[in-house]
Design a protein around this motif. Structure first.
Motif, PDB file in Angstrom:
ATOM      1  N   LEU A 316      11.639 -33.356  25.393  1.00 33.99           N
ATOM      2  CA  LEU A 316      10.273 -32.830  25.365  1.00 33.99           C
ATOM      3  C   LEU A 316       9.523 -33.195  24.079  1.00 33.99           C
ATOM      4  CD1 LEU A 316      10.694 -29.228  26.850  1.00 33.99           C
ATOM      5  CD2 LEU A 316       9.582 -31.187  27.923  1.00 33.99           C
ATOM      6  N   TYR A 317      10.240 -33.659  23.072  1.00 38.30           N
ATOM      7  CA  TYR A 317       9.613 -33.911  21.763  1.00 38.30           C
ATOM      8  C   TYR A 317       8.383 -34.817  21.830  1.00 38.30           C
ATOM      9  CZ  TYR A 317       8.899 -36.042  17.210  1.00 38.30           C
ATOM     10  OH  TYR A 317       8.322 -36.546  16.068  1.00 38.30           O
ATOM     11  N   PRO A 318       8.424 -35.986  22.511  1.00 38.23           N
ATOM     12  CA  PRO A 318       7.229 -36.839  22.524  1.00 38.23           C
ATOM     13  C   PRO A 318       6.001 -36.148  23.105  1.00 38.23           C
ATOM     14  CG  PRO A 318       9.147 -38.061  23.284  1.00 38.23           C
ATOM     15  CD  PRO A 318       9.556 -36.625  23.216  1.00 38.23           C
ATOM     16  N   SER A 319       6.193 -35.317  24.142  1.00 35.78           N
ATOM     17  CA  SER A 319       5.052 -34.618  24.746  1.00 35.78           C
ATOM     18  C   SER A 319       4.483 -33.571  23.801  1.00 35.78           C
ATOM     19  CB  SER A 319       5.495 -33.946  26.058  1.00 35.78           C
ATOM     20  OG  SER A 319       5.976 -34.892  26.974  1.00 35.78           O
ATOM     21  N   ILE A 320       5.363 -32.780  23.194  1.00 31.62           N
ATOM     22  CA  ILE A 320       4.916 -31.727  22.280  1.00 31.62           C
ATOM     23  C   ILE A 320       4.196 -32.332  21.083  1.00 31.62           C
ATOM     24  CG2 ILE A 320       5.677 -29.850  20.773  1.00 31.62           C
ATOM     25  CD1 ILE A 320       7.990 -29.393  22.700  1.00 31.62           C
ATOM     26  N   ASP A 321       4.721 -33.440  20.565  1.00 30.43           N
ATOM     27  CA  ASP A 321       4.117 -34.086  19.402  1.00 30.43           C
ATOM     28  C   ASP A 321       2.691 -34.531  19.707  1.00 30.43           C
ATOM     29  OD1 ASP A 321       4.540 -34.781  16.709  1.00 30.43           O
ATOM     30  OD2 ASP A 321       4.817 -36.882  17.247  1.00 30.43           O
ATOM     31  N   ALA A 322       2.473 -35.076  20.900  1.00 31.74           N
ATOM     32  CA  ALA A 322       1.130 -35.523  21.277  1.00 31.74           C
ATOM     33  C   ALA A 322       0.174 -34.344  21.389  1.00 31.74           C
ATOM     34  CB  ALA A 322       1.185 -36.285  22.606  1.00 31.74           C
ATOM     35  N   VAL A 323       0.633 -33.246  21.984  1.00 31.98           N
ATOM     36  CA  VAL A 323      -0.210 -32.056  22.124  1.00 31.98           C
ATOM     37  C   VAL A 323      -0.605 -31.515  20.755  1.00 31.98           C
ATOM     38  CG1 VAL A 323      -0.255 -29.658  22.906  1.00 31.98           C
ATOM     39  CG2 VAL A 323       0.705 -31.427  24.380  1.00 31.98           C
ATOM     40  N   VAL A 324       0.340 -31.475  19.820  1.00 32.87           N
ATOM     41  CA  VAL A 324       0.070 -30.959  18.478  1.00 32.87           C
ATOM     42  C   VAL A 324      -1.027 -31.770  17.799  1.00 32.87           C
ATOM     43  CG1 VAL A 324       1.050 -30.754  16.155  1.00 32.87           C
ATOM     44  CG2 VAL A 324       2.326 -29.899  18.122  1.00 32.87           C
ATOM     45  N   ILE A 325      -0.957 -33.084  17.894  1.00 32.62           N
ATOM     46  CA  ILE A 325      -1.950 -33.940  17.236  1.00 32.62           C
ATOM     47  C   ILE A 325      -3.333 -33.743  17.854  1.00 32.62           C
ATOM     48  CG2 ILE A 325      -2.651 -36.329  16.812  1.00 32.62           C
ATOM     49  CD1 ILE A 325       0.291 -37.053  16.582  1.00 32.62           C
ATOM     50  N   VAL A 326      -3.396 -33.689  19.180  1.00 32.97           N
ATOM     51  CA  VAL A 326      -4.697 -33.524  19.839  1.00 32.97           C
ATOM     52  C   VAL A 326      -5.312 -32.174  19.487  1.00 32.97           C
ATOM     53  CG1 VAL A 326      -5.855 -33.286  22.069  1.00 32.97           C
ATOM     54  CG2 VAL A 326      -4.135 -35.076  21.751  1.00 32.97           C
ATOM     55  N   VAL A 327      -4.506 -31.125  19.476  1.00 33.48           N
ATOM     56  CA  VAL A 327      -5.025 -29.784  19.200  1.00 33.48           C
ATOM     57  C   VAL A 327      -5.464 -29.636  17.744  1.00 33.48           C
ATOM     58  CG1 VAL A 327      -4.389 -27.338  19.061  1.00 33.48           C
ATOM     59  CG2 VAL A 327      -3.722 -28.686  21.053  1.00 33.48           C
ATOM     60  N   LEU A 328      -4.729 -30.212  16.811  1.00 35.66           N
ATOM     61  CA  LEU A 328      -5.003 -29.983  15.393  1.00 35.66           C
ATOM     62  C   LEU A 328      -6.002 -30.969  14.793  1.00 35.66           C
ATOM     63  CD1 LEU A 328      -1.444 -29.124  14.019  1.00 35.66           C
ATOM     64  CD2 LEU A 328      -3.285 -27.566  14.644  1.00 35.66           C
ATOM     65  N   MET A 329      -6.150 -32.144  15.384  1.00 38.35           N
ATOM     66  CA  MET A 329      -7.060 -33.138  14.823  1.00 38.35           C
ATOM     67  C   MET A 329      -8.429 -32.982  15.480  1.00 38.35           C
ATOM     68  SD  MET A 329      -5.248 -34.849  12.621  1.00 38.35           S
ATOM     69  CE  MET A 329      -6.092 -36.403  12.387  1.00 38.35           C
ATOM     70  N   LYS A 330      -9.399 -32.545  14.706  1.00 35.46           N
ATOM     71  CA  LYS A 330     -10.713 -32.218  15.255  1.00 35.46           C
ATOM     72  C   LYS A 330     -11.394 -33.397  15.956  1.00 35.46           C
ATOM     73  CE  LYS A 330     -15.040 -29.904  14.138  1.00 35.46           C
ATOM     74  NZ  LYS A 330     -15.850 -29.247  13.103  1.00 35.46           N
ATOM     75  N   PRO A 331     -11.391 -34.617  15.402  1.00 37.15           N
ATOM     76  CA  PRO A 331     -12.056 -35.714  16.113  1.00 37.15           C
ATOM     77  C   PRO A 331     -11.484 -35.947  17.514  1.00 37.15           C
ATOM     78  CG  PRO A 331     -11.601 -36.340  13.843  1.00 37.15           C
ATOM     79  CD  PRO A 331     -10.890 -35.041  14.076  1.00 37.15           C
ATOM     80  N   TYR A 332     -10.166 -35.825  17.655  1.00 37.10           N
ATOM     81  CA  TYR A 332      -9.544 -36.082  18.950  1.00 37.10           C
ATOM     82  C   TYR A 332      -9.704 -34.886  19.884  1.00 37.10           C
ATOM     83  CZ  TYR A 332      -7.512 -39.637  15.967  1.00 37.10           C
ATOM     84  OH  TYR A 332      -7.350 -40.654  15.079  1.00 37.10           O
ATOM     85  N   ARG A 333      -9.658 -33.694  19.318  1.00 36.02           N
ATOM     86  CA  ARG A 333      -9.865 -32.504  20.141  1.00 36.02           C
ATOM     87  C   ARG A 333     -11.267 -32.494  20.736  1.00 36.02           C
ATOM     88  NH1 ARG A 333      -8.954 -29.065  16.416  1.00 36.02           N
ATOM     89  NH2 ARG A 333     -11.083 -28.410  15.953  1.00 36.02           N
ATOM     90  N   GLU A 334     -12.262 -32.770  19.899  1.00 29.62           N
ATOM     91  CA  GLU A 334     -13.631 -32.769  20.393  1.00 29.62           C
ATOM     92  C   GLU A 334     -13.923 -34.010  21.226  1.00 29.62           C
ATOM     93  OE1 GLU A 334     -16.225 -32.056  17.088  1.00 29.62           O
ATOM     94  OE2 GLU A 334     -15.825 -29.894  17.194  1.00 29.62           O
ATOM     95  N   GLY A 335     -13.246 -35.119  20.918  1.00 26.08           N
ATOM     96  CA  GLY A 335     -13.395 -36.306  21.747  1.00 26.08           C
ATOM     97  C   GLY A 335     -12.882 -36.064  23.158  1.00 26.08           C
TER      98      GLY A 335
END
Length: 354
Positions: A316-335
């Motif tokens: 599950l690590y690759p999936s969780i890692d991607a979710v963490v980056i999208v949620v915490l990085m504002k440009p990608y979250r808002e994108g």
């Protein structure tokens, strides 16, 4: 009691099959989505950090592709009071070299985590050093370090985790048949670390234990030190004069992912939360499972249930890692919100990565 244990293990296997499918599908989708977000919505202020994120995400995608090898439905960790074994229970069981390579791939996140934390530390402490991440020699050094660690893990696994005697193979296959109610006969596809035999410590598996624990403990210690130093430097940034603070803030804006936050206090909280979360993800999904499975049997402590669940965490690590980056990085979250048609009041202005 034995019937109940077998029933519980069969239930676990069913859970693993569902989780394994979810990990494969979600891992591919989430990491490809993140690559798209990095390409489309990285701000210019991100600088070289967007390339780091792209490399990390690409490697997570590769880990998902390696799923047929690391699939917890097929790869079983069997522990005993004297050691442990990993048995590959599918058509790939005869390819021991491929088996060892799949194991070595999970060592790479150890290096990637520390590269990530080093970047964040230099962003705060020594912004001028961020230019090194664009330097060919420094990039080559990071690549060589990562490849060397993976190669060392692969070689150690290939030569030190092979069974020493047939009795050990028979013993762990019998445990496998008992725990998973399987009829598989003794054969290939087994990595084995039996630390104790007739009350004596076996040197070859113990040497692999030292190598593995050195990598895990050393990497985790370095990550903790970098995270603590980054936390300290962010705290110091609040205790300087307004003029210096404005200058420091402008430097941070030029080098950091969280460039859209209006105050240094908000920026500080974001950096702390982001660093903690992105550090905990590989610690929980990779570090702890590896350390516990490799080490605890040495002192006659083991849990078949935890060993089985640890393979799920790895998948599950690759999936969780991607979710963490999208949620915490504002440009990608808002994108992402823009892509699905959701508008926010303070939507970041984003530009495609050049």
């Amino acid at each position: 009691i034995q019937l109940s244990a077998n029933f519980e293990m069969r239930i676990l296997l069913e859970i693993f099959e569902v989780t394994s499918t979810v990990a494969l599908v979600s891992g591919i989708f989430l990491n490809l989505l993140l690559l798209l977000l990095i390409r489309r919505f990285s701000t210019k202020e991100l600088g070289t950090y967007k390339y780091l994120l792209g490399i990390f995400t690409a490697y997570d995608t590769f880990l998902v592709i390696m799923h047929p090898i690391s699939n917890p439905t097929f790869q079983k960790v069997i522990q005993s009071h004297t050691g442990f074994a990993i048995i590959q229970d599918n058509d790939l069981s005869n390819f021991v070299t491929l088996f060892c390579y799949g194991s070595s791939c999970n060592a790479v996140p150890f290096v990637l985590l520390n590269i990530h934390l080093l970047y964040r530390f230099w962003t705060i402490r020594s912004p001028y050093r961020i230019a090194l991440f664009s330097d060919a020699k420094f990039i080559a050094l990071m690549a060589i370090t990562t490849a060397s660690l993976q190669l060392a893990w692969f070689v150690a696994c290939l030569f030190l985790a092979r069974p020493e005697i047939a009795d050990d193979v028979h013993y762990y296959f019998s445990l496998f048949r008992q725990e998973y109610d399987s009829e598989r006969v003794d054969g290939e596809g087994i990595l084995l670390l039996n630390y104790w035999r007739e009350g004596r410590l076996c040197l070859r598996p113990f040497l692999l234990l030292l190598i593995a624990d050195s990598v895990v403990v050393g990497s985790c210690s370095l990550a903790a030190a970098l995270a603590a130093l980054t936390y300290r430097e962010i705290g110091r940034a609040q205790n300087i004069s307004a003029r210096i603070r404005d200058f420091q803030r402008s430097v941070l804006i030029a080098a950091s992912a969280q460039v859209q936050y209006a105050s240094l206090r908000i920026f500080r909280k974001c950096m702390i939360h982001s660093s903690i979360t992105q550090t905990l993800t590989p610690v929980v999904c990779v570090y702890i499972p590896y350390f516990c499975n490799v080490t605890f049997s040495l002192v006659h402590v083991f849990s078949p249930t935890f060993s089985a669940l640890s393979m799920v965490l790895l998948s599950l690590y690759p999936s969780i890692d991607a979710v963490v980056i999208v949620v915490l990085m504002k440009p990608y979250r808002e994108g992402l919100l823009r892509m699905i048609g959701v508008q926010t009041r303070d939507l970041a202005k984003v530009a495609p990565a050049s």
